[in-house]
Design a protein around this motif. Structure first.
Motif, PDB file in Angstrom:
ATOM      1  N   LEU A  80       0.847  -1.189   0.000  1.00  0.00           N
ATOM      2  CA  LEU A  80       0.000   0.000   0.000  1.00  0.00           C
ATOM      3  C   LEU A  80       0.884   1.242   0.000  1.00  0.00           C
ATOM      4  O   LEU A  80       1.874   1.317   0.739  1.00  0.00           O
ATOM      5  CB  LEU A  80      -0.909   0.006   1.238  1.00  0.00           C
ATOM      6  N   LEU A  81       0.547   2.195  -0.853  1.00  0.00           N
ATOM      7  CA  LEU A  81       1.272   3.460  -0.937  1.00  0.00           C
ATOM      8  C   LEU A  81       0.293   4.603  -0.746  1.00  0.00           C
ATOM      9  O   LEU A  81      -0.777   4.628  -1.375  1.00  0.00           O
ATOM     10  CB  LEU A  81       1.963   3.606  -2.299  1.00  0.00           C
ATOM     11  N   LEU A  82       0.639   5.539   0.121  1.00  0.00           N
ATOM     12  CA  LEU A  82      -0.150   6.752   0.311  1.00  0.00           C
ATOM     13  C   LEU A  82       0.665   7.944  -0.159  1.00  0.00           C
ATOM     14  O   LEU A  82       1.833   8.097   0.213  1.00  0.00           O
ATOM     15  CB  LEU A  82      -0.540   6.944   1.773  1.00  0.00           C
ATOM     16  N   VAL A  83       0.063   8.765  -0.994  1.00  0.00           N
ATOM     17  CA  VAL A  83       0.690   9.997  -1.462  1.00  0.00           C
ATOM     18  C   VAL A  83       0.122  11.149  -0.646  1.00  0.00           C
ATOM     19  O   VAL A  83      -1.088  11.399  -0.676  1.00  0.00           O
ATOM     20  CB  VAL A  83       0.444  10.221  -2.963  1.00  0.00           C
ATOM     21  N   LEU A  84       0.984  11.832   0.089  1.00  0.00           N
ATOM     22  CA  LEU A  84       0.592  12.976   0.909  1.00  0.00           C
ATOM     23  C   LEU A  84       1.034  14.253   0.200  1.00  0.00           C
ATOM     24  O   LEU A  84       2.238  14.524   0.093  1.00  0.00           O
ATOM     25  CB  LEU A  84       1.235  12.898   2.302  1.00  0.00           C
ATOM     26  N   HIS A  85       0.063  15.003  -0.278  1.00  0.00           N
ATOM     27  CA  HIS A  85       0.354  16.228  -1.032  1.00  0.00           C
ATOM     28  C   HIS A  85      -0.060  17.436  -0.207  1.00  0.00           C
ATOM     29  O   HIS A  85      -1.174  17.496   0.327  1.00  0.00           O
ATOM     30  CB  HIS A  85      -0.398  16.229  -2.364  1.00  0.00           C
ATOM     31  N   PRO A 167      -2.898  19.191   6.834  1.00  0.00           N
ATOM     32  CA  PRO A 167      -2.129  19.884   5.799  1.00  0.00           C
ATOM     33  C   PRO A 167      -2.000  19.100   4.506  1.00  0.00           C
ATOM     34  O   PRO A 167      -1.487  19.621   3.511  1.00  0.00           O
ATOM     35  CB  PRO A 167      -0.763  20.077   6.453  1.00  0.00           C
ATOM     36  N   PHE A 168      -2.434  17.838   4.496  1.00  0.00           N
ATOM     37  CA  PHE A 168      -2.220  16.980   3.326  1.00  0.00           C
ATOM     38  C   PHE A 168      -3.528  16.579   2.656  1.00  0.00           C
ATOM     39  O   PHE A 168      -4.557  16.375   3.311  1.00  0.00           O
ATOM     40  CB  PHE A 168      -1.481  15.698   3.726  1.00  0.00           C
ATOM     41  N   GLU A 169      -3.432  16.451   1.344  1.00  0.00           N
ATOM     42  CA  GLU A 169      -4.442  15.730   0.561  1.00  0.00           C
ATOM     43  C   GLU A 169      -3.877  14.333   0.327  1.00  0.00           C
ATOM     44  O   GLU A 169      -2.795  14.190  -0.233  1.00  0.00           O
ATOM     45  CB  GLU A 169      -4.693  16.432  -0.767  1.00  0.00           C
ATOM     46  N   VAL A 170      -4.593  13.300   0.772  1.00  0.00           N
ATOM     47  CA  VAL A 170      -4.064  11.936   0.777  1.00  0.00           C
ATOM     48  C   VAL A 170      -4.728  11.130  -0.328  1.00  0.00           C
ATOM     49  O   VAL A 170      -5.959  11.120  -0.457  1.00  0.00           O
ATOM     50  CB  VAL A 170      -4.289  11.254   2.143  1.00  0.00           C
ATOM     51  N   ARG A 171      -3.897  10.448  -1.121  1.00  0.00           N
ATOM     52  CA  ARG A 171      -4.379   9.546  -2.169  1.00  0.00           C
ATOM     53  C   ARG A 171      -3.706   8.197  -1.989  1.00  0.00           C
ATOM     54  O   ARG A 171      -2.572   8.122  -1.511  1.00  0.00           O
ATOM     55  CB  ARG A 171      -4.069  10.116  -3.553  1.00  0.00           C
ATOM     56  N   ALA A 172      -4.407   7.133  -2.373  1.00  0.00           N
ATOM     57  CA  ALA A 172      -3.913   5.766  -2.143  1.00  0.00           C
ATOM     58  C   ALA A 172      -3.608   5.071  -3.456  1.00  0.00           C
ATOM     59  O   ALA A 172      -4.242   5.306  -4.488  1.00  0.00           O
ATOM     60  CB  ALA A 172      -4.934   4.953  -1.352  1.00  0.00           C
ATOM     61  N   GLY A 173      -2.606   4.205  -3.414  1.00  0.00           N
ATOM     62  CA  GLY A 173      -2.231   3.374  -4.545  1.00  0.00           C
ATOM     63  C   GLY A 173      -1.533   2.133  -4.049  1.00  0.00           C
ATOM     64  O   GLY A 173      -1.553   1.813  -2.863  1.00  0.00           O
TER      65      GLY A 173
END
Length: 784
Positions: A80-85, A167-173
């Motif tokens: 699982l990968l989470l992208v914190l933007h 502070p983050f917009e989180v997306r999953a991959g």
């Protein structure tokens, strides 16, 4: 009008064959079928919770064993990968607010049930560097358990973490989230496919049968066989993994076979009724003729699907189990339950014609001779060489794209464009320039990271100098282009501050070995599905290493899966050919016909394989089939599954055609007239069957999951080509050229065949419908 469900004295004088139960005891059979349907439905409850996902990578390969080693050393690919933007332009990843929030998310993930380890830019910057624009960071999450376990864990965690503010917009991959989303998409697509296929096929059947009552019969066969197959899968889940996509295959293949079998059973029943037989006698004759062919057909479909069991892919084995179960149960229902319905419903089987008042003249029955197909067969048998050559040229054109087909493994690109796992994967590749799929891990279980530093330093330099390798990292440093590179550690990041695991992993080396072992990490430039990536894998394996080395990574799994497939392909092809020819030999008592059937079926299916390469690998017809990613490869399991299922359906059609041709030949000994008669008698059946099966299979092409889209389109194309070009042109031309050699067999077999029964009836009993007509004799000229 009262329906009578009995056959009187003739039933009591009948034989005790298995297929005769529905005729002798129609009420008992229908009641038993209803009770069994309820019981099997109860057994099938809860199946969805026990189905597995994944299974596309080969098991038992060197890379599969290496993945186990990599997991012990914490070097396996994160599931699982989470992208914190960062939401605000005024913040940076190193600002106090971002550091606090990033560490908190990482620590909470590490403490979750089902998570073995979590690391991010703020805890392990060397493993999780920031994006190229410095605005996003990755959280790598290792999950416990099988692919199914990781997908369910991801399904539980992702909505919770992606919905958080801060502070983050989180997306999953990542692989686990891709599997979870593809599973949910497949369930949604199954419902949509049934909503598309059901009304269309019912409309086609109503037009074909000219009866609403008769059009419901395939629904009976398909429903009972599907429920039974789902119950079988539910039992199998206690012993082995069963893919969630097997349910989709049961829906499409089960209904397709149900339509085929019901069409031929009902058509033959109507013929027998037209000869003046009462419903019980007509049903008995139907079971003895078309029913026998249905049973043999199910045997050939099962034999073709059973060959998938030799491949080390759990996905293919699951599809084989599902296909074999639904094929056998569809035949059982058609031979036992459907005759019982016909006995009870016989007087009204042709009732409720919705178009009856619109016709000026009575329409021909579905099993009647077709003037159009008779004309086609007559033309083909007059010039078989020209027609056969033209058909071969057409098939050669259709198969041309398969010459440049490339096989790979499924990734997040099997999902539709709007799926989060796919868009996140594209974002990771765009912002980081690489992804977990481009990483390799060389596990050295006997290497000493302290005493063997010089060897590891030299090994890292050699690895980084290989073509296609962007860099190599060992305990001695990072290497690029054969030289040591400086560590790019962000300011303020704590070196190696890994978040504690929720549960400790096994020791780094087997207990008592006295060796620590180490891992060398690589990143590649080429796409893991490409041939350049395969060259990298082979080069790494060929490079001398400090002790035994185990190479793990997505690219290594792809290379090993291709090798496993190609090594077992000859065995699978031999099993399909041997099983099919054995069944056909027992059915026809001919040596030549089984060889011809296997050759023609294999040749005709290449058109479908060329079609899926042209559409899905090369990227054509997106305007027709909807959004899908053109990856430049096909998942290697799909051509195998497509070939096995389509081969079984192709032989299915061939059997019904052969039964008609051989029945007429035994009555007339005129090969050419028999070919024309068989094509004319089955032409309407094949047209209706091909349309309904193409709709049932083609409904899968509406799926958002690329694998199901490929399978549905390929099967629909295979069925249409086989039922028209192959059955209408290639088969009659080949049989006409072979002439009497079609029926050749050794002397001992010929003597037995002479004492045997006709292929579809009792000994010496040739139905009047098979007698040669004047049209047959005048159309075909001299006997073949």
């Amino acid at each position: 009008m009262r329906w009578e469900c009995g056959g009187g004295e003739s039933e009591r004088r009948s034989g005790r064959s298995f297929g005769d139960w529905g005729v002798r005891y129609p009420r008992r059979v229908l009641i038993t079928a209803g009770i069994l349907c309820v019981l099997l439905g109860w057994v099938a409850l809860g199946l969805g919770e026990r189905l597995s996902v994944g299974g596309f990578a080969a098991s038992g390969t060197p890379s599969a064993r290496a993945e186990t080693w990599a997991a012990r050393y914490g070097a396996d690919r994160p599931e699982l990968l989470l992208v914190l933007h960062l939401r605000s332009a005024g913040l940076s990843l190193d600002s106090p607010a971002a550091q606090t929030a990033g560490r908190r998310i990482t620590e909470r993930l590490a403490a979750e049930r089902g998570v073995s380890r979590a690391r991010s830019y703020w805890t392990a910057p060397d493993e999780a560097p920031p994006s190229t624009d410095g605005r996003s960071a990755l959280v790598h999450v290792d999950l416990d358990g099988s692919e199914t376990d990781t997908a369910r864990t991801a399904q539980r965690l992702v909505p919770h973490y992606t919905s958080r503010s801060g502070p983050f917009e989180v997306r999953a991959g990542g692989p686990a989230w891709s599997l979870a989303q593809s599973t949910e998409q497949a369930r949604t697509d199954l419902v949509r496919a049934e909503l598309i296929a059901a009304p269309l096929t019912f409309a086609i059947l109503t037009v074909a049968f000219r009866s609403l009552a008769a059009a419901l019969l395939p629904v009976v066969v398909g429903g009972l066989s599907a429920v039974g197959a789902l119950a079988v899968l539910r039992v199998l889940t206690a012993a082995t993994d069963v893919s969630v996509f097997a349910v989709n295959l049961i829906g499409a293949l089960g209904f397709g076979l149900a339509v085929d079998y019901a069409l031929f059973i009902v058509a033959r029943f109507r013929e027998e009724r037209a000869r003046g037989l009462a419903p019980p006698e007509a049903a008995r004759a139907t079971v003895a003729t078309a029913g026998r062919t249905v049973a043999v057909s199910a045997g050939t479909v099962t034999a073709a699907l059973a060959a998938l069991l030799v491949f080390p892919f759990s996905f293919l084995r699951s599809m084989a189990y599902a296909g074999m179960a639904v094929a056998l149960l569809a035949a059982l229902t058609a031979v036992v339950v459907l005759p019982a319905v016909l006995v009870c419903w016989g007087p009204r089987i042709a009732s409720l014609d919705p178009f009856g008042r619109l016709r000026w003249v009575p329409a021909p029955t579905i099993g009647a001779a077709s003037p159009l197909w008779r004309a086609v067969a007559t033309a083909v048998t007059r010039r078989p060489l020209w027609w056969g050559a033209g058909c071969l040229v057409l098939l050669a054109v259709l198969v041309l794209p398969f010459g440049h087909g490339r096989l790979g493994l499924a990734d997040e690109r099997i999902l539709p464009g709007g799926a989060e796992a796919r868009t996140t994967g594209e974002l990771i590749h765009r912002e980081w320039g690489t992804s977990g799929e481009r990483a390799l891990a060389v596990v050295l279980p006997r290497a000493d990271p302290v005493a063997g530093r010089a060897e590891l330093d030299a090994y890292g330099r050699r690895l980084s100098a290989l073509p296609g390798v962007r860099g190599a990292t060992t305990v001695t440093g990072r290497y690029v282009g054969g030289e040591r590179a400086a560590w790019a550690r962000p300011a303020g990041a704590a070196a190696g501050a890994a978040v504690p695991r929720a549960r400790p992993r096994p020791p780094a080396a087997p207990p008592g070995s006295g060796e620590r072992g180490t891992v060398v990490r690589l990143t590649m430039s080429p796409d893991p599905q490409s041939e350049r990536a395969a060259d990298v894998v082979r080069a790494v394996r060929a490079l001398p290493s400090p002790g035994p080395a185990h190479l793990a990574g997505w690219a290594a799994q792809i290379v090993d899966a291709r090798s496993a497939l190609l090594s077992r392909l000859p065995l699978a092809a031999a099993l399909i050919a041997a099983g099919t020819m054995a069944v056909l030999f027992l059915f026809t008592r001919s040596v030549v016909i089984p060889l011809k059937v296997v050759a023609v079926a294999g040749l005709s299916l290449t058109a479908a394989l060329g079609g899926i390469v042209h559409v899905f690998q090369d990227g054509h017809l997106q305007w027709l089939l909807g959004d899908f990613a053109t990856t430049g490869t096909l998942d290697m399991t799909i051509p195998l599954l497509l070939f096995s299922v389509a081969f079984g359906l192709s032989v299915d059609y061939e059997l019904f055609l052969l039964s008609r041709i051989q029945e007429h030949w035994r009555a007339t000994r005129d090969t050419t007239a028999s070919i024309v008669h068989g094509i004319a008698r089955t032409g309407r059946l094949f047209t209706a069957a091909a349309l309904t099966v193409a709709v049932a299979m083609g409904a899968l092409a509406s799926s958002g999951v690329l694998l199901l889209k490929e399978l549905g389109f390929g099967l629909a194309l295979a069925v249409v080509v086989d039922a028209t070009v192959v059955r209408g042109v290639l088969v009659p031309s080949v049989m006409r050229l072979a002439g009497r050699a079609n029926w050749w067999a050794p002397a001992r077999i010929r003597s037995r065949r002479g004492r045997a029964t006709t292929p579809e009836g009792a000994a010496g009993a040739v139905p009047s419908t098979t007698e040669p007509t004047a049209t047959d004799r005048n159309a075909v000229g001299r006997p073949g």
